[in-house]
Design a protein around this motif. Structure first.
Motif, PDB file in Angstrom:
ATOM      1  N   THR A 200       0.846  -1.192   0.000  1.00  0.00           N
ATOM      2  CA  THR A 200       0.000   0.000   0.000  1.00  0.00           C
ATOM      3  C   THR A 200       0.882   1.242   0.000  1.00  0.00           C
ATOM      4  N   LEU A 247      -6.549   3.362  12.319  1.00  0.00           N
ATOM      5  CA  LEU A 247      -6.450   1.939  11.987  1.00  0.00           C
ATOM      6  C   LEU A 247      -6.293   1.098  13.248  1.00  0.00           C
ATOM      7  N   VAL A 253      -7.489  -3.293   8.726  1.00  0.00           N
ATOM      8  CA  VAL A 253      -6.519  -2.793   7.737  1.00  0.00           C
ATOM      9  C   VAL A 253      -7.009  -3.022   6.307  1.00  0.00           C
ATOM     10  N   MET A 258      -8.985   1.915   5.254  1.00  0.00           N
ATOM     11  CA  MET A 258      -7.891   2.853   5.013  1.00  0.00           C
ATOM     12  C   MET A 258      -8.411   4.142   4.365  1.00  0.00           C
TER      13      MET A 258
END
Length: 305
Positions: A200, A247, A253, A258
């Motif tokens: 990510t 988070l 997650v 997000m």
């Protein structure tokens, strides 16, 4: 869920078009932990300061629920110090003074009570030090997030690439993304950077918001148009603290969560820039944060008939 932040706790001296300050509390880990404190209860800090660092400033962190057991105090040393001057546009700045002091030989010691942390935030510091932190954790966290900067891309690229292989999420700005990838298109840049390790990627665009990339998915979060920006110092770290704090608080997650975390991170950054240093971050209420988040929702919400 527990959050561990490793990075700098420092002194800053700032000058912007709105005024100037003497030495005030700063440092990446300071902003991260303060922003995260509004979301997560287990907020642990590993950093180093000198004997010149005031106890009341440590007390300020503790009042916000930050566990400072991992804050090393080198009694005969001096705290990291940075001084900078912002230009009229507030997007560019000149570094006037950088004194590494105790940060030059920072050896991050992880207290036993911090082992087993579920979320790890590696604030911007030497890539070799960031890697050392990961290696010193007995159990891999659920999420490892890393911040870095163009300096390390220029002078410690091999070390940076080594630590990128070990993290789940990287946060950098658009200029750094282009430098690291060699691509001007941020979409192409994201693909290249995620191939280096992090699944990510967040690319911050300052007053123009932030982009979230994961596999073939992209999410854009706007920045809130503010009437006045007093001091951009710490905005990126406040963003990171709000993001990972949310988070950790939700223990989720997923990409969808997000997206929500980016809005909370953006909200914390928008508060940060309204005053010098950490002044705005230390006096927030849950009501103010929720109201600011709703402003972001209104800003980006629309319907198509």
């Amino acid at each position: 869920m527990s959050l561990l932040t490793v990075g700098s706790v420092a002194f800053d001296a700032l000058e912007t078009p709105f005024g100037k300050t003497d030495k005030i509390i700063g440092g990446a880990a300071t902003y991260i932990t303060l922003a995260a404190s509004y979301f997560t209860q287990q907020n642990n800090l590993v950093a180093v300061v000198g004997g010149d660092f005031p106890k009341e400033m440590i007390g300020l962190l503790e009042e916000h629920g930050v566990d400072t057991k991992g804050l090393e105090i080198v009694q005969d040393g001096k705290t990291f110090f940075w001084s900078g001057k912002y230009h009229e546009d507030m997007n560019t700045r000149d570094t006037l003074i950088t004194e590494l002091n105790v940060m030059e030989h920072f050896d991050p010691i992880i207290p036993d009570s911090y082992q087993g942390t579920e979320f790890l935030m590696l604030g911007n510091t030497v890539p070799a030090t960031q890697k050392l932190v990961i290696e010193r954790l007995a159990k891999r966290p659920k999420l490892i997030m890393l911040d870095t900067m163009n300096l390390w891309m220029n002078i410690a690229l091999d070390d940076l690439k080594s630590v990128l292989k070990l993290v789940d999420l990287l946060t950098i700005n658009d200029e750094e993304a282009r430098l690291l990838s060699g691509e001007y298109s941020l979409r192409k840049a994201a693909k290249k950077i995620m191939a280096m390790g992090p699944k990510t990627l967040i690319i911050k665009k300052g007053e123009h918001g932030a982009l979230l990339f994961q596999e073939d998915r992209i999410f854009f979060a706007p920045a809130l148009p503010l009437e006045e920006v007093f001091d951009p110092t710490g905005a990126g770290d406040s963003f990171a603290g709000g993001f990972i704090g949310y988070l950790a608080a939700t223990n989720d997650v997923s990409f969808e969560n997000m997206k929500r975390a980016i809005i909370y991170g953006s909200a914390m950054a928008s508060f940060c820039v309204e005053k010098f240093g950490t002044e705005r971050l230390v006096n927030l209420s849950k009501e103010e944060i929720n109201a600011r988040v709703q402003e972001f929702v209104k800003l980006a919400s629309f319907e198509i008939q």
